[in-house]
Every structure is written in C-alpha cells, then in structure tokens.
Design a protein around this motif. Structure first.
Motif, PDB file in Angstrom:
ATOM      1  N   MET A  74      -0.565   8.927  -5.399  1.00  0.00           N
ATOM      2  CA  MET A  74       0.039   8.203  -5.010  1.00  0.00           C
ATOM      3  C   MET A  74      -0.358   7.479  -4.083  1.00  0.00           C
ATOM      4  SD  MET A  74       0.475   6.340  -8.640  1.00  0.00           S
ATOM      5  CE  MET A  74      -0.689   7.107 -10.246  1.00  0.00           C
ATOM      6  N   ALA A  75      -0.717   6.946  -3.112  1.00  0.00           N
ATOM      7  CA  ALA A  75       0.098   6.448  -1.776  1.00  0.00           C
ATOM      8  C   ALA A  75       0.878   4.968  -1.898  1.00  0.00           C
ATOM      9  CB  ALA A  75      -0.936   5.830  -0.476  1.00  0.00           C
ATOM     10  N   THR A  76       1.901   5.005  -1.342  1.00  0.00           N
ATOM     11  CA  THR A  76       3.268   3.829  -1.842  1.00  0.00           C
ATOM     12  C   THR A  76       3.872   4.056  -0.310  1.00  0.00           C
ATOM     13  OG1 THR A  76       4.099   3.105  -3.383  1.00  0.00           O
ATOM     14  CG2 THR A  76       3.669   5.178  -3.780  1.00  0.00           C
ATOM     15  N   THR A  77       4.473   2.960   0.484  1.00  0.00           N
ATOM     16  CA  THR A  77       5.643   2.928   0.905  1.00  0.00           C
ATOM     17  C   THR A  77       6.651   3.002  -0.263  1.00  0.00           C
ATOM     18  OG1 THR A  77       5.998   0.327   0.635  1.00  0.00           O
ATOM     19  CG2 THR A  77       4.599   0.338   2.311  1.00  0.00           C
ATOM     20  N   LYS A  92       8.972   9.189  -1.711  1.00  0.00           N
ATOM     21  CA  LYS A  92      10.641   9.708  -1.241  1.00  0.00           C
ATOM     22  C   LYS A  92       9.602  10.623   0.073  1.00  0.00           C
ATOM     23  CE  LYS A  92      13.971   9.135  -4.362  1.00  0.00           C
ATOM     24  NZ  LYS A  92      14.445   9.659  -5.597  1.00  0.00           N
ATOM     25  N   HIS A  93       8.303  11.069  -1.249  1.00  0.00           N
ATOM     26  CA  HIS A  93       7.575  12.342   0.266  1.00  0.00           C
ATOM     27  C   HIS A  93       6.445  11.616   1.276  1.00  0.00           C
ATOM     28  CE1 HIS A  93       9.369  14.935  -3.004  1.00  0.00           C
ATOM     29  NE2 HIS A  93       8.965  14.071  -3.581  1.00  0.00           N
ATOM     30  N   VAL A  94       6.305  12.956   2.004  1.00  0.00           N
ATOM     31  CA  VAL A  94       5.555  12.624   3.600  1.00  0.00           C
ATOM     32  C   VAL A  94       4.119  13.349   2.493  1.00  0.00           C
ATOM     33  CG1 VAL A  94       4.984  12.222   5.715  1.00  0.00           C
ATOM     34  CG2 VAL A  94       6.866  12.028   5.270  1.00  0.00           C
ATOM     35  N   TYR A  95       2.746  12.246   2.357  1.00  0.00           N
ATOM     36  CA  TYR A  95       1.638  12.582   2.804  1.00  0.00           C
ATOM     37  C   TYR A  95       1.255  14.235   3.402  1.00  0.00           C
ATOM     38  CZ  TYR A  95      -1.171  11.481   7.786  1.00  0.00           C
ATOM     39  OH  TYR A  95      -0.396  11.409   8.794  1.00  0.00           O
ATOM     40  N   THR A  96       1.594  14.880   4.742  1.00  0.00           N
ATOM     41  CA  THR A  96       1.984  15.777   5.126  1.00  0.00           C
ATOM     42  C   THR A  96       2.609  16.707   3.982  1.00  0.00           C
ATOM     43  OG1 THR A  96       3.577  15.975   6.131  1.00  0.00           O
ATOM     44  CG2 THR A  96       1.242  14.989   7.033  1.00  0.00           C
ATOM     45  N   ASP A  97       3.534  16.481   3.153  1.00  0.00           N
ATOM     46  CA  ASP A  97       3.866  17.791   2.514  1.00  0.00           C
ATOM     47  C   ASP A  97       3.991  17.881   1.421  1.00  0.00           C
ATOM     48  OD1 ASP A  97       6.216  16.884   4.066  1.00  0.00           O
ATOM     49  OD2 ASP A  97       7.201  15.801   2.698  1.00  0.00           O
ATOM     50  N   VAL A  98       2.686  17.725   1.658  1.00  0.00           N
ATOM     51  CA  VAL A  98       1.226  17.997  -0.329  1.00  0.00           C
ATOM     52  C   VAL A  98       0.119  18.665   0.796  1.00  0.00           C
ATOM     53  CG1 VAL A  98      -0.537  16.850  -1.915  1.00  0.00           C
ATOM     54  CG2 VAL A  98       2.442  15.719  -1.152  1.00  0.00           C
ATOM     55  N   ALA A  99       0.256  19.426  -0.494  1.00  0.00           N
ATOM     56  CA  ALA A  99      -1.250  20.612  -0.934  1.00  0.00           C
ATOM     57  C   ALA A  99      -1.853  20.159  -1.473  1.00  0.00           C
ATOM     58  CB  ALA A  99      -1.022  21.746  -0.890  1.00  0.00           C
ATOM     59  N   TYR A 146      -7.442  13.503  -6.448  1.00  0.00           N
ATOM     60  CA  TYR A 146      -7.432  12.111  -6.650  1.00  0.00           C
ATOM     61  C   TYR A 146      -6.114  12.023  -5.593  1.00  0.00           C
ATOM     62  CZ  TYR A 146     -10.976  13.089 -10.161  1.00  0.00           C
ATOM     63  OH  TYR A 146     -12.050  13.861 -10.724  1.00  0.00           O
ATOM     64  N   ILE A 147      -6.790  10.908  -4.994  1.00  0.00           N
ATOM     65  CA  ILE A 147      -5.931  10.151  -3.790  1.00  0.00           C
ATOM     66  C   ILE A 147      -5.460   8.322  -4.031  1.00  0.00           C
ATOM     67  CG2 ILE A 147      -4.591  10.226  -1.526  1.00  0.00           C
ATOM     68  CD1 ILE A 147      -6.260  12.392  -0.777  1.00  0.00           C
ATOM     69  N   MET A 148      -4.681   7.997  -4.969  1.00  0.00           N
ATOM     70  CA  MET A 148      -5.138   7.157  -4.901  1.00  0.00           C
ATOM     71  C   MET A 148      -4.499   5.629  -3.848  1.00  0.00           C
ATOM     72  SD  MET A 148      -4.235   5.198  -9.068  1.00  0.00           S
ATOM     73  CE  MET A 148      -2.484   4.223  -8.963  1.00  0.00           C
ATOM     74  N   PHE A 149      -5.053   4.261  -3.915  1.00  0.00           N
ATOM     75  CA  PHE A 149      -3.986   3.614  -3.263  1.00  0.00           C
ATOM     76  C   PHE A 149      -4.028   1.891  -4.007  1.00  0.00           C
ATOM     77  CE2 PHE A 149      -5.662   6.777  -0.579  1.00  0.00           C
ATOM     78  CZ  PHE A 149      -5.250   6.709   0.525  1.00  0.00           C
ATOM     79  N   GLY A 150      -3.344   1.490  -3.936  1.00  0.00           N
ATOM     80  CA  GLY A 150      -3.031  -0.305  -4.523  1.00  0.00           C
ATOM     81  C   GLY A 150      -4.019  -1.274  -3.903  1.00  0.00           C
ATOM     82  N   PRO A 159       4.705   7.555   6.855  1.00  0.00           N
ATOM     83  CA  PRO A 159       5.387   7.616   7.946  1.00  0.00           C
ATOM     84  C   PRO A 159       5.633   6.298   8.854  1.00  0.00           C
ATOM     85  CG  PRO A 159       5.902   9.515   7.685  1.00  0.00           C
ATOM     86  CD  PRO A 159       4.308   9.233   7.575  1.00  0.00           C
ATOM     87  N   MET A 160       6.362   4.943   9.100  1.00  0.00           N
ATOM     88  CA  MET A 160       6.042   4.125  10.031  1.00  0.00           C
ATOM     89  C   MET A 160       7.550   3.882  10.875  1.00  0.00           C
ATOM     90  SD  MET A 160       4.141   1.634   7.488  1.00  0.00           S
ATOM     91  CE  MET A 160       4.358   1.733   5.816  1.00  0.00           C
ATOM     92  N   VAL A 161       7.542   3.110  11.385  1.00  0.00           N
ATOM     93  CA  VAL A 161       8.653   2.789  12.505  1.00  0.00           C
ATOM     94  C   VAL A 161       9.119   1.534  11.841  1.00  0.00           C
ATOM     95  CG1 VAL A 161       8.794   4.053  13.832  1.00  0.00           C
ATOM     96  CG2 VAL A 161       7.755   2.271  15.006  1.00  0.00           C
ATOM     97  N   GLY A 162      10.196   0.794  12.268  1.00  0.00           N
ATOM     98  CA  GLY A 162      10.980  -0.436  12.002  1.00  0.00           C
ATOM     99  C   GLY A 162      10.296  -1.002  10.453  1.00  0.00           C
ATOM    100  N   ASP A 163      10.198  -2.518  10.208  1.00  0.00           N
ATOM    101  CA  ASP A 163       9.934  -2.713   8.921  1.00  0.00           C
ATOM    102  C   ASP A 163       8.842  -3.206   8.672  1.00  0.00           C
ATOM    103  OD1 ASP A 163      13.387  -2.187   8.173  1.00  0.00           O
ATOM    104  OD2 ASP A 163      13.134  -4.398   9.175  1.00  0.00           O
ATOM    105  N   ILE A 164       7.813  -2.510   9.637  1.00  0.00           N
ATOM    106  CA  ILE A 164       5.970  -3.278   9.586  1.00  0.00           C
ATOM    107  C   ILE A 164       6.589  -2.511   7.120  1.00  0.00           C
ATOM    108  CG2 ILE A 164       4.368  -2.459   9.454  1.00  0.00           C
ATOM    109  CD1 ILE A 164       5.488  -3.999  12.036  1.00  0.00           C
ATOM    110  N   ARG A 165       5.691  -3.689   6.507  1.00  0.00           N
ATOM    111  CA  ARG A 165       5.008  -3.712   5.232  1.00  0.00           C
ATOM    112  C   ARG A 165       4.449  -2.308   5.007  1.00  0.00           C
ATOM    113  NH1 ARG A 165       1.785  -6.982   1.910  1.00  0.00           N
ATOM    114  NH2 ARG A 165       1.510  -7.894   3.904  1.00  0.00           N
ATOM    115  N   SER A 166       3.293  -2.182   5.611  1.00  0.00           N
ATOM    116  CA  SER A 166       2.152  -1.528   5.376  1.00  0.00           C
ATOM    117  C   SER A 166       1.168  -1.431   6.497  1.00  0.00           C
ATOM    118  CB  SER A 166       1.756  -1.737   4.186  1.00  0.00           C
ATOM    119  OG  SER A 166       0.755  -2.644   4.260  1.00  0.00           O
TER     120      SER A 166
END
Length: 165
Positions: free
Chosen positions: A79-82, A85-92, A98-102, A124-131
């Motif tokens: 599940m992709a979410t802001t 705790k884990h970054v998407y590149t940490d996953v094998a 199945y990759i889910m997005f809201g 990962p993103m910089v600053g306070d960008i919501r998404s």
C-alpha cells in the motif's frame, strides 16, 4: 504480472493515464468502487488514448470484494501511502505483486493501513508536500517493481523512426 489497485479513484484523467501505463507495462488494473466517474467517461478514454480497449481491468464493489476475489494477493499486497515508515525501494516486489493506491483527496483510509502496517510503502519527498500526483506515484512504484523483476517481457531496446545511431 504486476497488479495496480486503485481504491476509490476520483479523477478520470488520472485513472486513464494509469490505465495506459498498465497497458504499456503489461500490468493488470483493479478499480475499487466507489469511483468518482463513470468507466465510459470521455475524459477517462482520452487520457488512456486508444489503449483502453487493451487494458486488463476489473472493477470491485469495495475493498472486501477485492480481497475476496483476489485471495492470492495476501502477502503480496503493498500500500502506497505518505504515512508509511518504509520506502518503496526497500521492498522486494514479487512478479505478481499487488500495489495499491488510495483516492486523490485522502489516500488509503487509516482503518485499512493499520491492518497492513508492514506492507505500507512511501515515496520520499522534501518539505511539507502532501503527495505526488496519483499517476506519477503509480509510475514511480510500478517501474521499480518492474526493474526488480528484470523488466520481464518488456521491450528493452529503443528504435528511431528514421535516423540510426
């Protein structure tokens, strides 16, 4: 085959764009209702161009219906979410992950996320960008999953139309 799951997408142009990306990558698209548009909406087809007819797409009544009809996704649903705790590149990513997005306005509901804490990933993103834009987010994570699986079945060579290098 990789699977992209959109939970309650709201913007037809985003879903059309994602559909086109799924066709280009040989991925399956799963849409979980309610949708913020009709599946035959002109904006959806315009964003997906003439590729929509080639899209492997299934629509589900709700998240429970999706899980019931895809029992093989257990243990392979990310599940992709802001909020992750884990970054998407940490996953094998498995070749049939199945990759889910809201939905664009709110993401995946926290009631679902708390049941899948270890399966949540973030970009990962910089600053306070919501998404990021939903279509961009899907492309980023999907192409990482494809890369990890050696771009299986994909054309890896570019071809110029007239000039030769």
């Amino acid at each position: 085959m990789l699977n992209i799951v959109l939970l309650e997408p709201e913007i037809p142009a985003n879903t059309g764009n994602i559909g086109r990306t799924c066709v280009a990558t040989g991925s399956r698209l799963h849409l979980i209702e309610p949708l913020g548009f009709r599946i035959n909406e002109k904006q959806l087809r315009r964003a997906g161009m003439d590729y929509w007819k080639d899209l492997d797409v299934t629509v589900y009544d709700n998240f429970a219906d999706f899980l019931e009809k895809n029992p093989e996704c257990r243990g392979k649903l990310y599940m992709a979410t802001t909020k992750a705790k884990h970054v998407y590149t940490d996953v094998a990513f498995e070749a049939d992950a199945y990759i889910m997005f809201g939905k664009e306005s709110a993401g995946i509901p926290e009631e679902i996320l708390v049941e899948h804490k270890e399966d949540c990933v973030r970009i990962p993103m910089v600053g306070d960008i919501r998404s990021l834009n939903l279509g961009n987010s899907v492309a980023i994570v999907l192409y990482e999953a494809l890369r990890q699986n050696g771009f299986a079945g994909m054309n890896l060579e570019g071809h110029l139309h007239e000039l030769h290098w």
